[in-house]
Write a protein that holds these residues in place. Structure first.
Motif, PDB file in Angstrom:
ATOM      1  N   GLU A 114    -121.776   6.951 -43.497  1.00  0.00           N
ATOM      2  CA  GLU A 114    -121.898   5.640 -42.850  1.00  0.00           C
ATOM      3  C   GLU A 114    -120.678   5.294 -41.999  1.00  0.00           C
ATOM      4  O   GLU A 114    -120.567   4.184 -41.484  1.00  0.00           O
ATOM      5  CB  GLU A 114    -122.091   4.544 -43.911  1.00  0.00           C
ATOM      6  CG  GLU A 114    -123.378   4.653 -44.686  1.00  0.00           C
ATOM      7  CD  GLU A 114    -124.557   4.090 -43.908  1.00  0.00           C
ATOM      8  OE1 GLU A 114    -124.370   3.143 -43.126  1.00  0.00           O
ATOM      9  OE2 GLU A 114    -125.664   4.622 -44.088  1.00  0.00           O
ATOM     10  N   GLY A 115    -119.733   6.246 -41.895  1.00  0.00           N
ATOM     11  CA  GLY A 115    -118.562   6.028 -41.052  1.00  0.00           C
ATOM     12  C   GLY A 115    -117.296   5.613 -41.779  1.00  0.00           C
ATOM     13  O   GLY A 115    -116.262   5.381 -41.150  1.00  0.00           O
ATOM     14  N   TYR A 116    -117.340   5.517 -43.093  1.00  0.00           N
ATOM     15  CA  TYR A 116    -116.145   5.171 -43.859  1.00  0.00           C
ATOM     16  C   TYR A 116    -115.250   6.412 -43.963  1.00  0.00           C
ATOM     17  O   TYR A 116    -115.749   7.531 -44.041  1.00  0.00           O
ATOM     18  CB  TYR A 116    -116.516   4.701 -45.267  1.00  0.00           C
ATOM     19  CG  TYR A 116    -117.015   3.280 -45.323  1.00  0.00           C
ATOM     20  CD1 TYR A 116    -116.185   2.256 -45.769  1.00  0.00           C
ATOM     21  CD2 TYR A 116    -118.308   2.951 -44.924  1.00  0.00           C
ATOM     22  CE1 TYR A 116    -116.637   0.946 -45.834  1.00  0.00           C
ATOM     23  CE2 TYR A 116    -118.769   1.647 -44.976  1.00  0.00           C
ATOM     24  CZ  TYR A 116    -117.929   0.651 -45.430  1.00  0.00           C
ATOM     25  OH  TYR A 116    -118.370  -0.643 -45.486  1.00  0.00           O
ATOM     26  N   PRO A 117    -113.941   6.215 -44.001  1.00  0.00           N
ATOM     27  CA  PRO A 117    -113.050   7.374 -44.072  1.00  0.00           C
ATOM     28  C   PRO A 117    -113.036   8.004 -45.474  1.00  0.00           C
ATOM     29  O   PRO A 117    -113.228   7.316 -46.472  1.00  0.00           O
ATOM     30  CB  PRO A 117    -111.673   6.785 -43.752  1.00  0.00           C
ATOM     31  CG  PRO A 117    -111.769   5.359 -44.203  1.00  0.00           C
ATOM     32  CD  PRO A 117    -113.201   4.952 -43.941  1.00  0.00           C
ATOM     33  N   ILE A 118    -112.821   9.296 -45.495  1.00  0.00           N
ATOM     34  CA  ILE A 118    -112.587   9.979 -46.780  1.00  0.00           C
ATOM     35  C   ILE A 118    -111.075   9.947 -46.963  1.00  0.00           C
ATOM     36  O   ILE A 118    -110.361  10.880 -46.622  1.00  0.00           O
ATOM     37  CB  ILE A 118    -113.144  11.420 -46.765  1.00  0.00           C
ATOM     38  CG1 ILE A 118    -114.648  11.404 -46.529  1.00  0.00           C
ATOM     39  CG2 ILE A 118    -112.822  12.124 -48.083  1.00  0.00           C
ATOM     40  CD1 ILE A 118    -115.286  12.775 -46.444  1.00  0.00           C
TER      41      ILE A 118
END
Length: 185
Positions: A114-118
């Protein structure tokens, strides 16, 4: 640190400011977390040794004011906190294997899609804001660091591909008192 443990055992409140210098050991970090969570200390000054100290991430998640900058870090993302509540739910058996590992890996993957950073720091801030303990924070950090470097963990599917949307639908608006108190999964 031994005084903090006694405060919690006795259930008394410390009205004076407490100063803690370079806390590092898990039992000390956990003593600080539980006394603050129980509301047994009014004011707390924690001097950290390094920006990478785990206590720093916890302080940021709790909204502590950084005296170097004079401001508090913004609150963790509410959607990530809702996801981290699932981690907290699974921490009874640990988060480095089994259902706990499955939850961490699958949810971080779903959020990445969903576009959240790892990235370890925002996830640990969310985990601590959800009530997570220092003991299991290390497992979360290790798994996320491995994921960021490309490790493909094998996990048992436990959550649908729409877990992010499901959590988003369940987040409570702080001004909406009629909404359910916490997400369910």
């Amino acid at each position: 640190m031994s005084e903090l443990s006694r405060v919690e055992q006795e259930g008394r409140v410390i009205d004076d400011a407490a100063v803690i210098v370079h806390p590092f050991e898990d039992r000390d970090l956990e003593a600080i977390r539980s006394v603050v969570a129980a509301g047994l200390i009014e004011r707390l000054f924690v001097m950290v040794w390094s920006p990478d100290d785990r206590i720093r991430t916890w302080l940021d998640s709790a909204g502590a004011v950084n005296l170097h900058t004079g401001v508090a870090m913004s609150a963790p993302d509410l959607l990530m906190v809702a996801a981290a509540e699932i981690f907290v739910y699974h921490q009874y058996n640990g988060l480095s294997s089994g259902p706990g590992k499955d939850a961490v890996v699958q949810i971080v993957r779903a959020f990445a899609a969903e576009g959240y950073p790892i990235d370890v720091d925002p996830w640990l801030r969310a985990y601590f804001a959800a009530g997570g303990t220092f003991r299991h924070a290390e497992s979360i950090a290790r798994l996320i660091k491995e994921m960021a470097t490309g490790v493909k963990h094998r996990v048992t599917p436990r959550y649908g591909t729409n877990i992010v949307a499901t959590l988003r639908d369940q987040i409570v608006d702080p001004d909406d008192r009629t909404a359910p108190a916490s997400p369910s999964w």
